[in-house]
Design an enzyme around this catalytic site. Structure first.
Site, mmCIF file in Angstrom:
data_model
loop_
_atom_site.group_PDB
_atom_site.id
_atom_site.type_symbol
_atom_site.label_atom_id
_atom_site.label_comp_id
_atom_site.label_asym_id
_atom_site.label_seq_id
_atom_site.Cartn_x
_atom_site.Cartn_y
_atom_site.Cartn_z
ATOM 1 N N ARG A 1 37.407 33.143 40.377
ATOM 2 C CA ARG A 1 37.616 33.963 39.311
ATOM 3 C C ARG A 1 38.834 34.964 39.636
ATOM 4 O O ARG A 1 38.648 35.551 41.062
ATOM 5 C CB ARG A 1 36.408 35.214 39.307
ATOM 6 N N HIS B 1 42.399 40.055 39.462
ATOM 7 C CA HIS B 1 42.371 40.723 38.209
ATOM 8 C C HIS B 1 41.770 42.288 38.398
ATOM 9 O O HIS B 1 41.149 42.531 39.449
ATOM 10 C CB HIS B 1 41.204 40.063 37.274
ATOM 11 N N HIS C 1 39.956 45.719 36.007
ATOM 12 C CA HIS C 1 39.600 46.250 34.707
ATOM 13 C C HIS C 1 40.178 47.493 34.255
ATOM 14 O O HIS C 1 39.957 48.677 35.264
ATOM 15 C CB HIS C 1 37.858 46.302 34.809
ATOM 16 N N GLU D 1 32.711 47.824 37.905
ATOM 17 C CA GLU D 1 32.067 46.650 38.005
ATOM 18 C C GLU D 1 30.845 46.774 39.058
ATOM 19 O O GLU D 1 31.132 46.865 40.038
ATOM 20 C CB GLU D 1 32.941 45.547 38.306
ATOM 21 N N HIS E 1 40.606 42.808 42.225
ATOM 22 C CA HIS E 1 39.847 41.956 42.939
ATOM 23 C C HIS E 1 39.764 40.523 42.511
ATOM 24 O O HIS E 1 40.014 39.956 41.406
ATOM 25 C CB HIS E 1 38.265 42.455 42.823
ATOM 26 N N GLU F 1 34.893 40.844 28.894
ATOM 27 C CA GLU F 1 35.353 39.873 30.445
ATOM 28 C C GLU F 1 36.400 39.186 29.745
ATOM 29 O O GLU F 1 37.243 38.809 30.590
ATOM 30 C CB GLU F 1 33.804 39.244 30.693
HETATM 31 MN MN MN Z 1 35.936 41.921 37.908
#
Ligand code: MN
Ligand code: MN
Length: 396
Positions: free
Chosen positions: A104, A107, A109, A114, A153, A176
């Site tokens: 993943r 990125h 937010h 989170e 992260h 998301e």
């Molecule tokens: Mn995340």
């Protein structure tokens, strides 16, 4: 048709009753009308002002695992936001799976922190904080991580099998599929700027992804943490990891086991999480949370949740594995375990501090005479009520 504005028992008009309720409160109104003790406390009761026009309670469950979401080679993601469950204004949820080596991507937010709980498998996180602290942690089943809003992260599936984890975000409008991903940004930044910023020839950036990769199939990480490219991991002042399942339950009950992690135990977290086990035949007793909304995810088993929203409004829904439930701050609720399998719930609260008030302790925290008057009970009956926290009813 019955006239709504006349109380069926007292025969008083709504206007008269409203006046009485305002002056004395409904309980005193009943007493002044001579309702004898040890009879139903509602006898001769003044009707409350009409709640006509109040909206019915909203739907509060959603089948998260039953949705399709995003599917890629390295992993999958399903989400629940206010779009799927409008009542969930304060918390959004995601169910994510990563294959071994599934990445993943880097990125952050912008609008939400989170909070995560690992259901199965193993996953590694890499995170940078605004003051330059960086770190890597490995997580297995029952472990929790927390990244404050805006921390950069990435997540990697460690193998040997797929990993599955549930993410909670402290804003129901968080999606998301609208995160700030590094490839999305760099793919939409002119190569000459990137060349100046990163010191590579412009031609290199022609090979960069031109749109967000989101989850990409990458190398399976080696067991030992690879050194960071340059920044040395600093002493973990604010660790991002907490092993929730490894902690003892906060209290022992025959009917269930709550494990809770708030900021008190996990200083970096501004959200609270819990794992709650409810044994077959048991009920998590009537209670409410004065300071937080509650987001629920069924890990296994089946639940029947009933909420109370004042003005005679209650609503019940049954839901099972992979489904989400939601309870607004201050709303009364209780949870029944359904079926033969124990119920395991993941709970997330949008508050750093955990708080609850239970029916059993509330009634124990009052003089007997108040409880007698409130319910029209004799002292002998009141004496039989619980004097300490019930929490979970004992299994039948
Ligand atoms: Mn995340
Ligand atoms: Mn609750």
């Amino acid at each position: 048709m019955k006239d709504r504005n006349i109380d069926s028992q007292s025969g008083l008009s709504r206007r008269q009753l409203l006046g009485m309720a305002t002056l004395t409160g409904a309980g005193l109104a009943a007493a002044s009308m001579g309702a004898p003790k040890a009879k139903a406390a509602t006898e001769g009761h003044a009707a409350m002002p009409s709640s006509d026009g109040l909206p019915p309670l909203e739907d509060f469950t959603y089948d998260l695992e039953g949705s399709t979401g995003w599917v890629g080679q390295g992993g999958t993601a399903k989400e629940q936001t206010v779009k799927q469950l409008p009542v969930s204004q304060s918390i959004a949820g995601v169910s994510m799976r990563l294959q071994p080596g599934g990445l993943r991507e880097l990125h952050w937010h912008a609008i939400a922190a989170e909070w995560a709980y690992v259901v199965t498998g193993n996953v590694r996180t890499t995170v940078i904080s605004p003051n330059g602290e960086a770190g890597q942690d490995d997580f297995g089943p029952g472990d929790v991580w927390f990244f404050p809003k805006g921390y950069g992260h990435a997540l990697q599936g460690l193998g040997p099998d797929e990993t599955h984890f549930i993410l909670g975000f402290d804003d129901g409008h968080f999606s998301e599929f609208g995160t700030f991903s590094v490839t999305d940004w760099l793919g939409h930044t002119p190569p000459d700027i990137l060349s100046k910023n990163l010191g590579l020839p412009e031609s290199v950036f022609a090979t960069f992804p031109q749109s967000e990769v989101y989850i990409v199939q990458g190398q399976v990480p080696v067991a030992q943490h690879e050194p960071l490219r340059e920044i040395k991991p600093q002493a973990n002042q604010f660790p991002h990891k907490y092993s929730l399942d490894a902690t003892p339950p906060i209290m022992e009950f025959p009917g269930g086991e709550p494990r809770i992690v708030s900021q008190k135990e996990f200083p970096i977290a501004t959200m609270t999480g819990a794992i709650m086990l409810i044994n077959p035949g048991s009920v998590r007793e009537l209670h409410w949370h004065p300071n937080a909304d509650e987001w629920q995810f069924v890990l296994s088993g089946r639940a029947r949740l009933t909420i109370f929203g004042a003005h005679a409004r209650t609503k019940t829904a049954e839901f099972g594995q992979g489904e989400v439930g939601f309870i607004k701050q201050g709303f009364g609720h209780y949870i029944e375990q359904v079926g033969s399998e124990p119920l395991r719930l993941l709970l997330i609260f949008n508050s750093a501090v955990y708080a609850e008030i239970n029916l059993s302790t509330w009634l124990a925290a009052n003089p007997a005479s108040i409880v007698e008057d409130n319910f029209g009970l004799t002292k002998a009956v009141v004496d039989k009520l619980p004097r300490k926290l019930i929490g979970f009813t004992a299994p039948a």
